[in-house]
Design a protein around this motif. Structure first.
Motif, mmCIF file in Angstrom:
data_model
loop_
_atom_site.group_PDB
_atom_site.id
_atom_site.type_symbol
_atom_site.label_atom_id
_atom_site.label_comp_id
_atom_site.label_asym_id
_atom_site.label_seq_id
_atom_site.Cartn_x
_atom_site.Cartn_y
_atom_site.Cartn_z
ATOM 1 N N ASP A 61 -5.870 8.734 -5.260
ATOM 2 C CA ASP A 61 -4.894 7.635 -5.188
ATOM 3 C C ASP A 61 -5.572 6.414 -5.679
ATOM 4 O OD1 ASP A 61 -6.601 7.084 -3.115
ATOM 5 O OD2 ASP A 61 -5.029 6.674 -1.671
ATOM 6 N N LYS A 92 0.241 5.259 -0.268
ATOM 7 C CA LYS A 92 -0.157 5.945 0.962
ATOM 8 C C LYS A 92 0.821 7.021 1.411
ATOM 9 C CE LYS A 92 -3.232 2.541 2.934
ATOM 10 N NZ LYS A 92 -3.545 1.685 4.082
ATOM 11 N N ASP A 101 0.793 -1.225 0.000
ATOM 12 C CA ASP A 101 0.000 0.000 0.000
ATOM 13 C C ASP A 101 0.827 1.277 0.000
ATOM 14 O OD1 ASP A 101 -2.321 -1.444 -0.026
ATOM 15 O OD2 ASP A 101 -2.708 -1.222 2.128
ATOM 16 N N TRP A 102 2.091 1.184 0.380
ATOM 17 C CA TRP A 102 2.860 2.416 0.484
ATOM 18 C C TRP A 102 4.253 2.353 -0.155
ATOM 19 C CZ3 TRP A 102 7.469 2.641 3.180
ATOM 20 C CH2 TRP A 102 7.758 1.536 4.000
ATOM 21 N N ARG A 128 -11.420 10.843 -5.609
ATOM 22 C CA ARG A 128 -10.351 9.910 -5.240
ATOM 23 C C ARG A 128 -9.162 10.131 -6.149
ATOM 24 N NH1 ARG A 128 -10.358 3.676 -3.655
ATOM 25 N NH2 ARG A 128 -8.111 3.519 -3.594
ATOM 26 N N HIS A 135 -2.759 10.613 -1.254
ATOM 27 C CA HIS A 135 -3.407 9.819 -0.200
ATOM 28 C C HIS A 135 -3.926 10.726 0.916
ATOM 29 C CE1 HIS A 135 -4.392 6.368 2.219
ATOM 30 N NE2 HIS A 135 -3.759 6.926 3.236
ATOM 31 N N LEU A 136 -3.140 11.719 1.262
ATOM 32 C CA LEU A 136 -3.574 12.672 2.291
ATOM 33 C C LEU A 136 -4.858 13.371 1.860
ATOM 34 C CD1 LEU A 136 -3.028 14.181 4.960
ATOM 35 C CD2 LEU A 136 -1.677 15.804 3.625
ATOM 36 N N HIS A 171 -7.023 12.263 -0.263
ATOM 37 C CA HIS A 171 -8.072 11.246 -0.266
ATOM 38 C C HIS A 171 -8.623 11.053 1.144
ATOM 39 C CE1 HIS A 171 -10.349 7.677 -1.150
ATOM 40 N NE2 HIS A 171 -9.645 6.984 -0.273
ATOM 41 N N ARG A 172 -7.742 11.056 2.112
ATOM 42 C CA ARG A 172 -8.178 10.884 3.502
ATOM 43 C C ARG A 172 -8.995 12.075 3.971
ATOM 44 N NH1 ARG A 172 -6.677 6.834 6.949
ATOM 45 N NH2 ARG A 172 -6.668 8.379 8.588
ATOM 46 N N ILE A 173 -8.621 13.249 3.505
ATOM 47 C CA ILE A 173 -9.412 14.439 3.836
ATOM 48 C C ILE A 173 -10.743 14.395 3.094
ATOM 49 C CG2 ILE A 173 -9.480 16.956 3.661
ATOM 50 C CD1 ILE A 173 -6.400 16.901 3.968
ATOM 51 N N ASN A 174 -10.740 13.681 1.947
ATOM 52 C CA ASN A 174 -11.935 13.459 1.130
ATOM 53 C C ASN A 174 -12.505 14.765 0.576
ATOM 54 O OD1 ASN A 174 -13.819 12.030 -0.223
ATOM 55 N ND2 ASN A 174 -15.094 11.575 1.549
#
Length: 191
Positions: free
Chosen positions: A191, A173, A22-23, A189, A178-179, A181-184
């Motif tokens: 990543d 990741k 994943d990373w 999307r 990715h950051l 994406h996590r914040i959305n």
């Protein structure tokens, strides 16, 4: 005995894959890109831009000579006479693409789009080298021969593989993608 070896192999490498996939591959792809190609492309772009901070916003005649020498020749070696459409646009996109796309890849922002742009850039760069700069057959090279050092077919195939990996798998990741994406942000999307 063989079943034990296969089982051990599957457990060990299954754990490696689960913990790293994943990373690490995206990070390594971007690290290799940074180590091998970032300075190459930035240096090439800086030769096409003016000096100093304000020079960054000035595409020089040198850009036209490097990117489209035979076109500049048609206009009496006067780059200011080269029409904006289509040639000037090609020069501007090529010059600023050489700066922006590699930086985006290294930081892992819009990585898939940037890598796809770089793939296009490398194809255009190779075409320009062959059609406008007249590189020789040794520089062009060939696949499935005993030499692995040709600048175009050998080296650039490796570049394209690295970039294709980033298009297909993304930055992973350990990236700004990715950051985000996590914040959305807006459900997009990256990543």
């Amino acid at each position: 005995m063989i079943n034990t070896i296969v089982s051990l192999h599957d457990r060990v490498f299954g754990a490696v894959q689960r913990n790293l996939e994943d990373w690490l591959p995206g990070l390594l792809a971007r690290l290799v890109f940074a180590g091998v190609l970032l300075v190459y492309f930035l240096n090439s772009a800086m030769k096409k831009l003016g000096e100093g901070l304000s020079g960054f916003f000035t595409v020089t005649d040198n850009a036209y000579f490097q990117i489209l020498p035979s076109v500049v020749e048609q206009y009496g070696y006067n780059a200011s006479e080269v029409p904006l459409l289509p040639w000037g646009i090609v020069v501007y996109l090529g010059t600023y693409g050489e700066v922006l796309l590699p930086v985006l890849i290294v930081i892992g922002l819009f990585t898939r789009i940037a890598a796809l742009g770089m793939i296009g850039f490398v194809f255009v760069q190779s075409y320009v080298d062959i059609a406008f700069h007249g590189v020789d057959a040794e520089t062009i090279g060939a696949w499935f021969d005993r030499f692995s050092d040709a600048a175009i077919f050998d080296q650039r195939a490796m570049w394209l593989f690295l970039l294709a990996y980033l298009v297909i798998r993304g930055a992973g990741k350990a990236s700004v993608d990715h950051l985000l994406h996590r914040i959305n942000i807006n459900g997009v999307r990256l990543d």
